[in-house]
Scaffold this motif. Structure first.
Motif, mmCIF file in Angstrom:
data_model
loop_
_atom_site.group_PDB
_atom_site.id
_atom_site.type_symbol
_atom_site.label_atom_id
_atom_site.label_comp_id
_atom_site.label_asym_id
_atom_site.label_seq_id
_atom_site.Cartn_x
_atom_site.Cartn_y
_atom_site.Cartn_z
ATOM 1 N N SER A 1 0.808 -1.219 0.000
ATOM 2 C CA SER A 1 0.000 0.000 0.000
ATOM 3 C C SER A 1 0.842 1.271 0.000
ATOM 4 N N CYS A 2 2.128 1.160 0.284
ATOM 5 C CA CYS A 2 2.982 2.342 0.378
ATOM 6 C C CYS A 2 3.624 2.710 -0.955
ATOM 7 N N GLY A 3 3.283 2.016 -2.024
ATOM 8 C CA GLY A 3 3.811 2.348 -3.333
ATOM 9 C C GLY A 3 5.024 1.540 -3.742
ATOM 10 N N TYR A 4 5.524 0.681 -2.873
ATOM 11 C CA TYR A 4 6.643 -0.200 -3.205
ATOM 12 C C TYR A 4 6.423 -1.542 -2.524
#
Length: 83
Positions: free
Chosen positions: A35-38
């Motif tokens: 969910s944090c983009g990575y």
């Protein structure tokens, strides 16, 4: 924490790191977080408990964990033996 950062801190090759991460995921000590983009990982509450027990053992404060003596709202209480 991103997987490449875990590999560099642990000083393991990629294959070794992924094997250890999958083992920790299987035991539910880590959770996989996208969910944090990575592609990253975070410790679960059980993971923090194991980390704290390892730290207490490495400092020589406890030698063994015994029976459960109580259960609270958000905690379990165990007997511990000192060295």
């Amino acid at each position: 924490v991103p997987a490449p950062l875990i590999s560099s801190i642990a000083k393991l090759r990629h294959g070794g790191t992924s094997k250890i991460l999958s083992s920790l995921l299987r035991d539910k000590l880590l959770s996989h977080d996208q969910s944090c983009g990575y592609d990253g990982y975070r410790l679960t509450n059980s993971g923090y408990d194991v980390l704290a027990l390892h730290h207490l053992k490495s400092r020589g404060l406890i030698a063994a964990i015994g029976d459960k003596i109580g259960t609270g709202k958000e905690s379990d209480v165990y007997l511990a033996a000192t060295p």
